[in-house]
Write an enzyme that holds these catalytic residues in place. Sequence first.
Site, PDB file in Angstrom:
ATOM      1  N   THR A  96       6.166   6.554   8.256  1.00  0.00           N
ATOM      2  CA  THR A  96       7.151   7.645   8.333  1.00  0.00           C
ATOM      3  C   THR A  96       6.614   8.654   9.333  1.00  0.00           C
ATOM      4  O   THR A  96       5.582   9.293   9.083  1.00  0.00           O
ATOM      5  CB  THR A  96       7.320   8.338   6.965  1.00  0.00           C
ATOM      6  OG1 THR A  96       7.756   7.371   6.022  1.00  0.00           O
ATOM      7  CG2 THR A  96       8.353   9.458   7.049  1.00  0.00           C
ATOM      8  N   LYS A 171      15.627   8.176   7.343  1.00  0.00           N
ATOM      9  CA  LYS A 171      14.637   8.471   6.291  1.00  0.00           C
ATOM     10  C   LYS A 171      14.540   9.987   6.041  1.00  0.00           C
ATOM     11  O   LYS A 171      14.564  10.447   4.900  1.00  0.00           O
ATOM     12  CB  LYS A 171      13.280   7.894   6.732  1.00  0.00           C
ATOM     13  CG  LYS A 171      12.087   8.390   5.960  1.00  0.00           C
ATOM     14  CD  LYS A 171      11.656   7.488   4.854  1.00  0.00           C
ATOM     15  CE  LYS A 171      10.528   8.122   4.067  1.00  0.00           C
ATOM     16  NZ  LYS A 171      10.141   7.413   2.900  1.00  0.00           N
ATOM     17  N   LYS A 246       5.770  16.564   3.487  1.00  0.00           N
ATOM     18  CA  LYS A 246       5.640  15.936   4.816  1.00  0.00           C
ATOM     19  C   LYS A 246       7.027  15.612   5.381  1.00  0.00           C
ATOM     20  O   LYS A 246       7.342  15.924   6.528  1.00  0.00           O
ATOM     21  CB  LYS A 246       4.795  14.654   4.704  1.00  0.00           C
ATOM     22  CG  LYS A 246       4.749  13.857   6.003  1.00  0.00           C
ATOM     23  CD  LYS A 246       4.140  12.466   5.850  1.00  0.00           C
ATOM     24  CE  LYS A 246       4.393  11.653   7.115  1.00  0.00           C
ATOM     25  NZ  LYS A 246       3.881  10.300   7.080  1.00  0.00           N
TER      26      LYS A 246
HETATM   27  P1  NAD Z   1      -2.649   5.717   3.433  1.00  0.00           P
HETATM   28  O1  NAD Z   1      -3.343   6.940   3.934  1.00  0.00           O
HETATM   29  O2  NAD Z   1      -2.986   5.175   2.092  1.00  0.00           O
HETATM   30  O3  NAD Z   1      -2.865   4.516   4.494  1.00  0.00           O
HETATM   31  C1  NAD Z   1      -2.884   4.683   5.888  1.00  0.00           C
HETATM   32  C2  NAD Z   1      -3.979   3.768   6.431  1.00  0.00           C
HETATM   33  O4  NAD Z   1      -3.924   3.806   7.864  1.00  0.00           O
HETATM   34  C3  NAD Z   1      -5.382   4.227   6.032  1.00  0.00           C
HETATM   35  O5  NAD Z   1      -6.015   3.158   5.339  1.00  0.00           O
HETATM   36  C4  NAD Z   1      -6.064   4.537   7.364  1.00  0.00           C
HETATM   37  O6  NAD Z   1      -7.446   4.192   7.390  1.00  0.00           O
HETATM   38  C5  NAD Z   1      -5.277   3.674   8.330  1.00  0.00           C
HETATM   39  N1  NAD Z   1      -5.322   4.084   9.734  1.00  0.00           N
HETATM   40  C6  NAD Z   1      -5.128   5.298  10.282  1.00  0.00           C
HETATM   41  N2  NAD Z   1      -5.183   5.240  11.633  1.00  0.00           N
HETATM   42  C7  NAD Z   1      -5.415   3.927  11.934  1.00  0.00           C
HETATM   43  C8  NAD Z   1      -5.562   3.211  13.160  1.00  0.00           C
HETATM   44  N3  NAD Z   1      -5.498   3.822  14.356  1.00  0.00           N
HETATM   45  N4  NAD Z   1      -5.815   1.883  13.103  1.00  0.00           N
HETATM   46  C9  NAD Z   1      -5.879   1.245  11.905  1.00  0.00           C
HETATM   47  N5  NAD Z   1      -5.735   1.867  10.713  1.00  0.00           N
HETATM   48  C10 NAD Z   1      -5.510   3.181  10.739  1.00  0.00           C
HETATM   49  O7  NAD Z   1      -1.087   6.047   3.558  1.00  0.00           O
HETATM   50  P2  NAD Z   1       0.132   5.274   2.812  1.00  0.00           P
HETATM   51  O8  NAD Z   1       0.400   5.905   1.510  1.00  0.00           O
HETATM   52  O9  NAD Z   1      -0.122   3.807   2.910  1.00  0.00           O
HETATM   53  O10 NAD Z   1       1.348   5.684   3.761  1.00  0.00           O
HETATM   54  C11 NAD Z   1       1.540   5.073   5.039  1.00  0.00           C
HETATM   55  C12 NAD Z   1       2.869   5.572   5.601  1.00  0.00           C
HETATM   56  O11 NAD Z   1       3.920   5.228   4.687  1.00  0.00           O
HETATM   57  C13 NAD Z   1       2.936   7.089   5.777  1.00  0.00           C
HETATM   58  O12 NAD Z   1       3.617   7.371   6.974  1.00  0.00           O
HETATM   59  C14 NAD Z   1       3.723   7.549   4.559  1.00  0.00           C
HETATM   60  O13 NAD Z   1       4.432   8.765   4.797  1.00  0.00           O
HETATM   61  C15 NAD Z   1       4.672   6.384   4.370  1.00  0.00           C
HETATM   62  N6  NAD Z   1       5.191   6.242   2.993  1.00  0.00           N
HETATM   63  C16 NAD Z   1       4.336   6.325   1.937  1.00  0.00           C
HETATM   64  C17 NAD Z   1       4.843   6.187   0.644  1.00  0.00           C
HETATM   65  C18 NAD Z   1       3.940   6.276  -0.560  1.00  0.00           C
HETATM   66  O14 NAD Z   1       4.448   6.386  -1.685  1.00  0.00           O
HETATM   67  N7  NAD Z   1       2.609   6.206  -0.387  1.00  0.00           N
HETATM   68  C19 NAD Z   1       6.226   5.961   0.439  1.00  0.00           C
HETATM   69  C20 NAD Z   1       7.054   5.837   1.554  1.00  0.00           C
HETATM   70  C21 NAD Z   1       6.521   5.977   2.831  1.00  0.00           C
END
Ligand code: NAD
Length: 296
Positions: A96, A171, A246
């Site tokens: 997102t 979204k 966010k």
């Molecule tokens: P998270 O922080 O658990 O995971 C993100 C991962 O990306 C981390 O493990 C981090 O190490 C990795 N990362 C960052 N930069 C990187 C790079 N350059 N190369 C490789 N890996 C890299 O976050 P999440 O909860 O998995 O959310 C991910 C996305 O999904 C976000 O944009 C969030 O807004 C969206 N989202 C999350 C949820 C939820 O409930 N968690 C729901 C809908 C949408």
Amino acid sequence: MARIAFVGLGNMGRPMAANLVKADEEVTGFDLSPEACERFAGAGGEVAETAAQAAAGAEIVITMLPAGRHVSEAYLGEAGLLAAARPGTLFIDCSTIDVATARAVAAAAESAGMAMLDAPVSGGVGGAEAATLTFMVGGDEDAFTRARPILEKMGRNIVHAGGPGNGQAAKICNNMILGISMIGVSEAFVLAEKLGLDHQKLFDISSTASGQCWSLTTYCPVPGPVPTSPANRDYRPGFSAEMMLKDLRLAQDAASSSAASTPLGAEAAQVYSLFVNEGNGGVDFSGVVRFLRGEG
Ligand code: NAD
């Protein structure tokens, strides 16, 4: 079977990638966090040493990263995913992020001879684990048709929202409705309490009257009327207040750059900002009812 690179194996990315492994796709994952890589390997996935290495052998590259700057960093530049992949690779960014970055990265992909979709999700970690996510997809029709069978292995509703960036637009518009409506429903319960009107009575009336909405009937912010809502488990998320903030901020950035008037969206962002600043970032977003009651 498709050769898929999956970059970003966090709370959402890992179960999504694991569902592709379960569906017998050939998945190579990468995350900057060695711990995240180990957990993915534990779910049966291959792990690459760099994101570029994962992308080099892939037909489809999926990314699930925290925010716009991480997506720009991962895709662009000499060591980025676009430079590492073969022409014709399909990129699907499920993070997102802001609409402007999504459109800029999609334009860079097109110039490099790649197809790209923005495909943010709703449904949370539970939806990622159960493969029941909703994908809101922006990009051209051919790319959408190519992506659909893969997205169906991670989700249930796959919606094409239009051209590049429109998945992100859908979204943030949806979540702006949700943030505003949750505050509205919470305010109504707080007023009802002051007036001596029972929660269940208000629910029974409004859920079949013109106040009906998802925040009331599926995710009721007070305990009792909807037993599955986070209010019944002390507001454990669900969808955290931090995530809601966010998305409301992304909506406000988009509103300001497109000159859209969103006064209630702006107010909702302020309310969630105060709520989160009081130490409630990890609380479910429906816990805002406590803040409106004046509880600490
Ligand atoms: P998270 O922080 O658990 O995971 C993100 C991962 O990306 C981390 O493990 C981090 O190490 C990795 N990362 C960052 N930069 C990187 C790079 N350059 N190369 C490789 N890996 C890299 O976050 P999440 O909860 O998995 O959310 C991910 C996305 O999904 C976000 O944009 C969030 O807004 C969206 N989202 C999350 C949820 C939820 O409930 N968690 C729901 C809908 C949408």
